[in-house]
Scaffold this active site. Structure first.
Site, PDB file in Angstrom:
ATOM      1  N   ARG A 111      -2.619   1.495  -2.898  1.00 31.04           N
ATOM      2  CA  ARG A 111      -2.990   2.685  -3.681  1.00 31.04           C
ATOM      3  C   ARG A 111      -1.826   3.519  -4.199  1.00 31.04           C
ATOM      4  O   ARG A 111      -0.789   3.613  -3.541  1.00 31.04           O
ATOM      5  CB  ARG A 111      -3.906   3.574  -2.826  1.00 31.04           C
ATOM      6  N   HIS A 136      -4.634  -1.571  -6.176  1.00 26.03           N
ATOM      7  CA  HIS A 136      -4.283  -2.933  -6.570  1.00 26.03           C
ATOM      8  C   HIS A 136      -4.085  -3.099  -8.077  1.00 26.03           C
ATOM      9  O   HIS A 136      -4.566  -4.062  -8.677  1.00 26.03           O
ATOM     10  CB  HIS A 136      -5.328  -3.921  -6.043  1.00 26.03           C
ATOM     11  N   HIS A 210      -3.627 -11.437  -1.456  1.00 19.48           N
ATOM     12  CA  HIS A 210      -4.778 -10.844  -0.768  1.00 19.48           C
ATOM     13  C   HIS A 210      -5.713 -11.902  -0.174  1.00 19.48           C
ATOM     14  O   HIS A 210      -6.929 -11.861  -0.372  1.00 19.48           O
ATOM     15  CB  HIS A 210      -5.523  -9.941  -1.750  1.00 19.48           C
ATOM     16  N   ASP A 282      -7.102  -0.378   8.123  1.00 15.64           N
ATOM     17  CA  ASP A 282      -6.805  -0.540   6.694  1.00 15.64           C
ATOM     18  C   ASP A 282      -5.551   0.284   6.426  1.00 15.64           C
ATOM     19  O   ASP A 282      -5.568   1.267   5.708  1.00 15.64           O
ATOM     20  CB  ASP A 282      -7.998  -0.050   5.851  1.00 15.64           C
ATOM     21  N   GLU A 348      -1.301  -8.170   4.211  1.00 21.94           N
ATOM     22  CA  GLU A 348      -0.645  -8.112   2.910  1.00 21.94           C
ATOM     23  C   GLU A 348       0.773  -7.574   3.064  1.00 21.94           C
ATOM     24  O   GLU A 348       0.959  -6.405   3.370  1.00 21.94           O
ATOM     25  CB  GLU A 348      -1.455  -7.205   1.977  1.00 21.94           C
TER      26      GLU A 348
END
Ligand code: GLA
Length: 382
Positions: A111, A136, A210, A282, A348
Site C-alpha cells: 500500500r 499493489h 504474490h 498481514d 512477499e
C-alpha cells in the site's frame, strides 16, 4: 520420424539454442525446454499463453497475463507431486477477480497511503483501489498486464524472461518504467526471480510476487498447521487501513515473533490490535539482514504432513506475511473446490509498504541512469 526428432534435438543442442518447438524436450541436466500453449483470449482479442517448464524436480506453469504462476508442483517426502499454489483454470476467472493469485506485482507492492506521495517537490496522485489507499500498483497493476515472454536455457538452468513497459503516467506513476523479470528454474529445482527496471524520470518502484502457498497442496484446506520461521526481530505495525505507522516494533513477546519456527495458527487468534486490523497476519517483517547485494535466507515454511518445505532467500529488506485472511469462500480454485480464509499464505519479499511517505524506511526511489535490481530465491525440500 523418431530418428528425425532426435536429429533435430541434437542439432538444436549443438547450436546451443532452446528447442522451443520440440515440446518439453528433456535436457541432460534434467531441465526441460519451456513449452508454450494457448491458455485463453482476453476480451480485446489478445491471446494469453501458458508456459510450462521443469527442472530439478520442480514444475512451473506461468501465464503471459500478469506473469502469473498458475501452478507450481513439487514432490512430498514420498515423491508425490502436488500443485502448492492457489490459482484458476481459466483466463476469465483471473480477469473477473483474482486476489493476485501467483501474480507479479507492480509498480508498487502493497500500500501507498491515500495514493499520494511527493518526489523532488512534485506531488503525485496515483490510482486509489483499496479504500482510500493504493494497493499493489492500482486498479490495473502489473498483475493485469500482458507481458512479453521469451524462453531460455542457460547451462543447466531453464527459464523465462518477462518484459513489460509501463508508460509514463500509467496508474499515475511518473516515468516510463521498463521492467524485466527473469524466472529461472535451476538444476536443484530452485525457483529464482530476478527483477530489473529502469526509468526515464524519477519514480518509485517496489516489485514482488504474490504466490499463495499451501505446501500440503492447493485445495487441501488450511495452512494453520504449517510451521513458519522469519529472521526478523521487528515488524511494521499498521493503522486500521493497513498503512504502516512508521514505527519499527519489536516482535519479542508478541504473536509476530516467528524467530523460532511455530505454526501459523499458534497465535493467530490472540487478542492483539494488529491482528484485528489485519484479520490475521498481514504485515511487513523488517528482515534483520536489511538490504543485501546477494540473496540471504530469511524465511522457512514447512508442512509437517507432507514434509514439503519452502526456503526463501532475498536481497530485499522486508517480507509481507499475509495469512490469506480475505479468502472468503467466494472463489472456486483450479482444483475445483472453494477457497476459504487461511487456505494459503503469501510471503512477499519487498521494500516496506508506504515507503514513499516514510523517509525513515529504506528508499524505493529509482532515478534515470539507475537500474532497480532485486532477487528472491525459492528453494524446495521434503
Ligand atoms: C497483500 C496485502 C493484503 C491483501 C492481499 C491480497 O498481501 O497486504 O492486504 O491485499 O495482498 O488480497
Amino acid at each position: 520420424m523418431e530418428l528425425n526428432r532426435r536429429t533435430v534435438i541434437a542439432g538444436a543442442a549443438a547450436a546451443g539454442i532452446a528447442a522451443t518447438t520440440l515440446g518439453g524436450t528433456a535436457h541432460a541436466s534434467g531441465g526441460s525446454t519451456p513449452v508454450k500453449k494457448l491458455f485463453g483470449t482476453l476480451a480485446d482479442g489478445t491471446k494469453v499463453h501458458l508456459w510450462s517448464l521443469a527442472n530439478g524436480g520442480t514444475r512451473l506453469k506461468v501465464l503471459s497475463y500478469g506473469g502469473i504462476v498458475q501452478s507450481l508442483e513439487i514432490p512430498d517426502r514420498h515423491g508425490r507431486y502436488r500443485n502448492v499454489s492457489l490459482g484458476f483454470d481459466t483466463i476469465e476467472e483471473y480477469v473477473a477477480g483474482s486476489p493476485y493469485f501467483g501474480a507479479l506485482i507492480g509498480r508498487y507492492g502493497n500500500r501507498i497511503g491515500k495514493g499520494r506521495f511527493t518526489l523532488d517537490g512534485t506531488a503525485h496522485q496515483i490510482d486509489v483501489n483499496d479504500g482510500e489507499n493504493t494497493l499493489h500498483g492500482g486498479a490495473r497493476g502489473f498483475d493485469k498486464r500482458v507481458w512479453d515472454v521469451e524462453p531460455f536455457t542457460k547451462g543447466s538452468d531453464v527459464g523465462l524472461y518477462l518484459h513489460y513497459t509501463s508508460v509514463d503516467g500509467e496508474m499515475g506513476y511518473p516515468g516510463t518504467l521498463k521492467v524485466k523479470v527473469t524466472y529461472t528454474l535451476t538444476r536443484q529445482g530452485d525457483w529464482r526471480i530476478d527483477y530489473e527496471a529502469t526509468t526515464d524520470k524519477a519514480t518509485v518502484v517496489n516489485l514482488t510476487s504474490h504466490v499463495y502457498w499451501n505446501l500440503a497442496g492447493e485445495a487441501s484446506g488450511s495452512v494453520y498447521d504449517h510451521e513458519l520461521e522469519i529472521a526478523a526481530s521487528r515488524y511494521t505495525p499498521v493503522d486500521s487501513g493497513l498503512i504502516p505507522t512508521g514505527e519499527l516494533a519489536k516482535v519479542a513477546g508478541t504473536p509476530f515473533d516467528f524467530r523460532r519456527a511455530k505454526t501459523v495458527g499458534e497465535d493467530i487468534r490472540v487478542a492483539h490490535q494488529q491482528l484485528l486490523y489485519g484479520q490475521g497476519f498481514d504485515h511487513n517483517w523488517v528482515l534483520d539482514k536489511g538490504v543485501t547485494a546477494k540473496p540471504v535466507p530469511v524465511a522457512t515454511l514447512r508442512d509437517p504432513s507432507s514434509g514439503r518445505t519452502l526456503r526463501i532467500a532475498t536481497t530485499e529488506p522486508g517480507l509481507q506475511f499475509y495469512s490469506g485472511n480475505f479468502l472468503e469462500g467466494t472463489l472456486v480454485g483450479s482444483g475445483g473446490t472453494v477457497y476459504r480464509q487461511g487456505d494459503a499464505l503469501c510471503l512477499e519479499t519487498q521494500h516496506f509498504p508506504d515507503s514513499p511517505n516514510k523517509p525513515s524506511f529504506p528508499s524505493t526511489v529509482l532515478r534515470p541512469g539507475q537500474t532497480y535490481r532485486t532477487t528472491t530465491v525459492h528453494s524446495f525440500g521434503r
